[in-house]
Design a protein around this motif. Sequence first.
Motif, PDB file in Angstrom:
ATOM      1  N   ILE A 200      16.170 -76.308  52.385  1.00  0.00           N
ATOM      2  CA  ILE A 200      15.056 -76.787  53.293  1.00  0.00           C
ATOM      3  C   ILE A 200      14.426 -76.173  53.981  1.00  0.00           C
ATOM      4  O   ILE A 200      13.409 -75.663  54.294  1.00  0.00           O
ATOM      5  CB  ILE A 200      15.685 -78.268  53.583  1.00  0.00           C
ATOM      6  CG1 ILE A 200      15.000 -79.393  52.377  1.00  0.00           C
ATOM      7  CG2 ILE A 200      13.988 -79.007  54.038  1.00  0.00           C
ATOM      8  CD1 ILE A 200      16.372 -80.333  52.252  1.00  0.00           C
ATOM      9  N   ASP A 201      15.803 -75.701  55.146  1.00  0.00           N
ATOM     10  CA  ASP A 201      14.948 -74.888  56.529  1.00  0.00           C
ATOM     11  C   ASP A 201      14.563 -73.429  56.215  1.00  0.00           C
ATOM     12  O   ASP A 201      12.906 -73.419  56.974  1.00  0.00           O
ATOM     13  CB  ASP A 201      16.952 -74.499  57.518  1.00  0.00           C
ATOM     14  CG  ASP A 201      16.383 -74.330  57.891  1.00  0.00           C
ATOM     15  OD1 ASP A 201      16.266 -74.091  59.298  1.00  0.00           O
ATOM     16  OD2 ASP A 201      16.146 -72.669  57.904  1.00  0.00           O
ATOM     17  N   GLY A 202      14.717 -72.748  55.210  1.00  0.00           N
ATOM     18  CA  GLY A 202      13.355 -71.688  54.599  1.00  0.00           C
ATOM     19  C   GLY A 202      14.148 -70.812  55.684  1.00  0.00           C
ATOM     20  O   GLY A 202      13.707 -69.243  54.509  1.00  0.00           O
ATOM     21  N   ARG A 203      14.765 -70.572  56.533  1.00  0.00           N
ATOM     22  CA  ARG A 203      14.956 -69.294  57.041  1.00  0.00           C
ATOM     23  C   ARG A 203      15.992 -68.351  55.788  1.00  0.00           C
ATOM     24  O   ARG A 203      15.740 -67.357  56.391  1.00  0.00           O
ATOM     25  CB  ARG A 203      16.060 -69.640  58.069  1.00  0.00           C
ATOM     26  CG  ARG A 203      15.010 -69.766  58.977  1.00  0.00           C
ATOM     27  CD  ARG A 203      15.787 -70.177  60.621  1.00  0.00           C
ATOM     28  NE  ARG A 203      16.703 -70.947  60.431  1.00  0.00           N
ATOM     29  CZ  ARG A 203      17.503 -71.460  61.371  1.00  0.00           C
ATOM     30  NH1 ARG A 203      17.349 -70.418  62.699  1.00  0.00           N
ATOM     31  NH2 ARG A 203      18.030 -72.799  61.359  1.00  0.00           N
ATOM     32  N   ILE A 204      16.476 -68.999  55.226  1.00  0.00           N
ATOM     33  CA  ILE A 204      16.929 -67.782  53.938  1.00  0.00           C
ATOM     34  C   ILE A 204      16.729 -67.487  53.091  1.00  0.00           C
ATOM     35  O   ILE A 204      16.807 -66.073  53.138  1.00  0.00           O
ATOM     36  CB  ILE A 204      18.148 -68.934  53.571  1.00  0.00           C
ATOM     37  CG1 ILE A 204      19.420 -68.303  52.063  1.00  0.00           C
ATOM     38  CG2 ILE A 204      17.237 -70.052  52.495  1.00  0.00           C
ATOM     39  CD1 ILE A 204      20.337 -67.376  52.682  1.00  0.00           C
TER      40      ILE A 204
ATOM     41  N   THR B 106      21.478 -78.286  51.108  1.00  0.00           N
ATOM     42  CA  THR B 106      20.034 -78.971  50.694  1.00  0.00           C
ATOM     43  C   THR B 106      19.953 -78.162  52.130  1.00  0.00           C
ATOM     44  O   THR B 106      18.496 -77.986  52.178  1.00  0.00           O
ATOM     45  CB  THR B 106      20.192 -80.265  50.638  1.00  0.00           C
ATOM     46  OG1 THR B 106      21.594 -80.542  49.036  1.00  0.00           O
ATOM     47  CG2 THR B 106      19.234 -80.591  50.241  1.00  0.00           C
ATOM     48  N   SER B 107      20.920 -78.078  53.473  1.00  0.00           N
ATOM     49  CA  SER B 107      20.100 -78.291  54.695  1.00  0.00           C
ATOM     50  C   SER B 107      19.597 -76.367  55.249  1.00  0.00           C
ATOM     51  O   SER B 107      18.508 -76.735  55.099  1.00  0.00           O
ATOM     52  CB  SER B 107      21.025 -78.232  55.904  1.00  0.00           C
ATOM     53  OG  SER B 107      22.130 -77.864  55.331  1.00  0.00           O
ATOM     54  N   VAL B 108      19.797 -75.801  53.665  1.00  0.00           N
ATOM     55  CA  VAL B 108      19.844 -74.343  54.751  1.00  0.00           C
ATOM     56  C   VAL B 108      18.269 -74.223  53.622  1.00  0.00           C
ATOM     57  O   VAL B 108      17.617 -73.007  53.644  1.00  0.00           O
ATOM     58  CB  VAL B 108      21.039 -73.605  54.160  1.00  0.00           C
ATOM     59  CG1 VAL B 108      21.048 -72.771  52.643  1.00  0.00           C
ATOM     60  CG2 VAL B 108      20.794 -71.877  54.761  1.00  0.00           C
TER      61      VAL B 108
END
Length: 362
Positions: free
Chosen positions: A174-178, A170-172
Amino acid sequence: MKKFVQIAFLLIGGALGFVFLPPLYELLHLSSNPWLDNPYVSVALGAILLFTLSFAFSDYFVRLISWMEEVLFKVPVGDLLFGTLGLIIGLIVAYFLGFAIESVQLGFVSEILPIIMSFVLGYLGFRVFFKKRDELIQLFTLRGSNTKKKLIDGVDAQEEVKGSYKLLDTSVIIDGRIADISQTGFIEGILVVPQFVLTELQHIADSSDTLKRTRGRRGLDILKKLQDERMTKVEISEEDFDDVQEVDLKLVRLAKKMSNDTQIVTNDFNLNKVCELHHVRVLNINDLANAVKPVVIPGEDMQVMVIKDGKEHNQGVAYLDDGTMIVVEGGRSYIGQAITVTVTSVLQTSAGRMIFAKPKDD
């Protein structure tokens, strides 16, 4: 749909009347009546009777069909396909076992047992294929695509192409850089988003807290962006573990179950440690971000703006353009000023990078 149900009642009623009314006439001693002992009359009476009943029950059947349509439309095509395939195989097995049972001639049991076996084996076939669909897909498709031919210097060679899975937490998301990393082509293999991660993301997007709701909706937008790209394939996994509540532990178990090449993509420092304890491969976005940051060497000078005081006495805190924190020893008196500092040491962890420095004048 209501008219369709009434027509179905009409046809079924005619068939039931043709089959069951003549024996009923004989039972009631009415078979001598030439009007009743007529197949056309039996079909007409059965059709009229059931068509009349359709006016009372058609609404219930329409609701039932509508509910079934709604459920089936929500089920993924892969789940429906594998479930139906398992049902067919279970019924075929029950059909052949029925022959063996009938040959034994157990009387009444020989007639009832094949019916029971059809229900049981059909249900088991459906459940097994539905639950094992991911493994079956991996068995039939991944092995076929893992090897491809290449012509090198006029000689046929076999090159093994390993299909790797990247589980997103979930965190990655939401972070969006992926999404930006995937667009550059540095992420290989298939990105897998488990359904329990998607459910957690939806709960965050539906939160009453404005900040959480914004983060959740951003995560859903990132997933949509990943699916629209052509660089990386994105799959939704329906696999879940009802005996585990924590999403992080579900991710670890799913990674172990899929394959040894499966990696968890995250920027959660704690999940990173849990994966190391379980010997699960992990890709930390923060590690990648730190790896591509400019190298800072102790003794190097840089221009910074001290913006606040630090935790320790007489410390000041500044930040680089990429967000890296710089702790300036003795920098508290320079808050609000742009000064030149000399790097004394660099602390690098999965949680980020921290630079320690002191004013050059000192």
